[in-house]
Motif scaffolding. Structure first.
Motif, PDB file in Angstrom:
ATOM      1  N   LEU A 110      43.422 -48.442  62.375  1.00  0.00           N
ATOM      2  CA  LEU A 110      43.210 -49.808  61.896  1.00  0.00           C
ATOM      3  C   LEU A 110      41.742 -50.222  61.994  1.00  0.00           C
ATOM      4  N   ASN A 166      41.080 -60.048  61.454  1.00  0.00           N
ATOM      5  CA  ASN A 166      40.626 -58.748  61.904  1.00  0.00           C
ATOM      6  C   ASN A 166      39.552 -58.890  62.978  1.00  0.00           C
ATOM      7  N   PHE A 212      45.461 -57.574  63.201  1.00  0.00           N
ATOM      8  CA  PHE A 212      45.435 -56.947  61.884  1.00  0.00           C
ATOM      9  C   PHE A 212      46.596 -57.439  61.027  1.00  0.00           C
ATOM     10  N   ASP A 226      47.766 -54.129  56.463  1.00  0.00           N
ATOM     11  CA  ASP A 226      46.876 -53.125  57.037  1.00  0.00           C
ATOM     12  C   ASP A 226      47.654 -52.167  57.937  1.00  0.00           C
TER      13      ASP A 226
END
Length: 272
Positions: free
Chosen positions: A123, A134, A139, A143
């Motif tokens: 990630l 992010n 996340f 993603d």
């Protein structure tokens, strides 16, 4: 140069345009100080979508410097270099970040955070395009879904929740490749990615990189020391000697004898 939001030619572009080189280097010269010797001297290079190119050379030949030049980490003293729509001779700060976000890099030492999970390491590749969530360490669900798909692509989805440091060297390198793919790169640079792996895992990693080049249409430039690996796992070979281009051609048209000139050196220098 005027900033361009999407300067790279997409790998899926049809027809003749798809075969235009993504990377074009002409008469490239690099030195790290005004009075220092040239590290690269008159290098020409094209990288096309969908091909895996092996970069050969002894220690001190300029392999690492060539890769650094393609991401703006080495100064251009002469000649020209373009990566996608970026002119590396005239990059602004914002363009430099955008360039690097489009170049996935794989290193000899993996550069994973050992105490974090495999999934989190993958990630991390999305941080180049990070939004507010992010940056706070959270996340997006899409993603996470993509990261798991990429781990499956490299054959280790079942290790997603393990700490990265518990994996073997070959498994860690596959995590590093998945992390690079998480960027959605238009170019992959792999600097000695199998130097610390055993022969079987070296073949596995190089086969994976080549399949990514062919299936995803992403040019891959991989530096290697071992001739048989370059001959078995590349579409083209480029050889540097003392910073000069001495060999360049389709792998199918080259053999070990023709490539011996790459390592015909009188002394070993520290890797640049």
């Amino acid at each position: 140069m005027t900033a361009v939001s999407t300067p790279f030619v997409a790998p899926s572009t049809a027809g003749a345009q798809a075969r235009l080189p993504l990377v074009t280097v002409r008469d490239l010269r690099v030195r790290y100080a005004p009075d220092a010797p040239l590290v690269l001297d008159g290098v020409d290079l094209d990288l096309h979508p969908g091909e895996m190119v092996a970069l050969l050379g002894a220690s001190g030949s300029g392999k690492s410097t060539l890769m650094k030049t393609l991401t703006g980490f080495a100064p251009i003293s002469g000649g020209t270099a373009r990566v996608g729509g970026f002119d590396l001779n005239n990059l602004r700060r914002g363009q430099l970040r955008e360039l690097r976000s489009n170049v996935g890099q794989v290193f000899q030492q993996f550069n994973l955070i050992g105490r974090l999970s495999v999934l989190t390491n993958v990630l991390a590749g999305s941080l180049y395009g990070a939004g507010p969530l992010n940056l706070l360490g959270t996340f997006r669900s899409e993603d996470r879904k993509r990261a798991l798909e990429l781990l499956d692509r490299v054959g280790i989805a079942h290790k997603a929740d393990q700490e990265a440091r518990t994996l073997s060297g070959g498994q860690q390198q596959r995590v590093a490749i998945a992390r690079a793919l998480m960027q959605r790169p238009k170019l992959i640079l792999a600097d000695e990615p199998v130097a610390s792996l055993d022969p079987k895992m070296s073949r596995t990693v190089l086969e994976l990189l080549r399949s990514i080049a062919h299936q995803e249409g992403i040019p891959v430039l991989v530096s290697l020391h071992v001739l048989p690996l370059a001959l078995a796992h590349s579409d083209r070979i480029v050889g540097l000697r003392h910073g000069e281009l001495v060999v360049q051609g389709a792998t199918s048209q080259l053999d070990a004898a023709q490539l011996a000139v790459v390592y015909d050196v009188d002394d070993e220098e520290e890797e640049d």
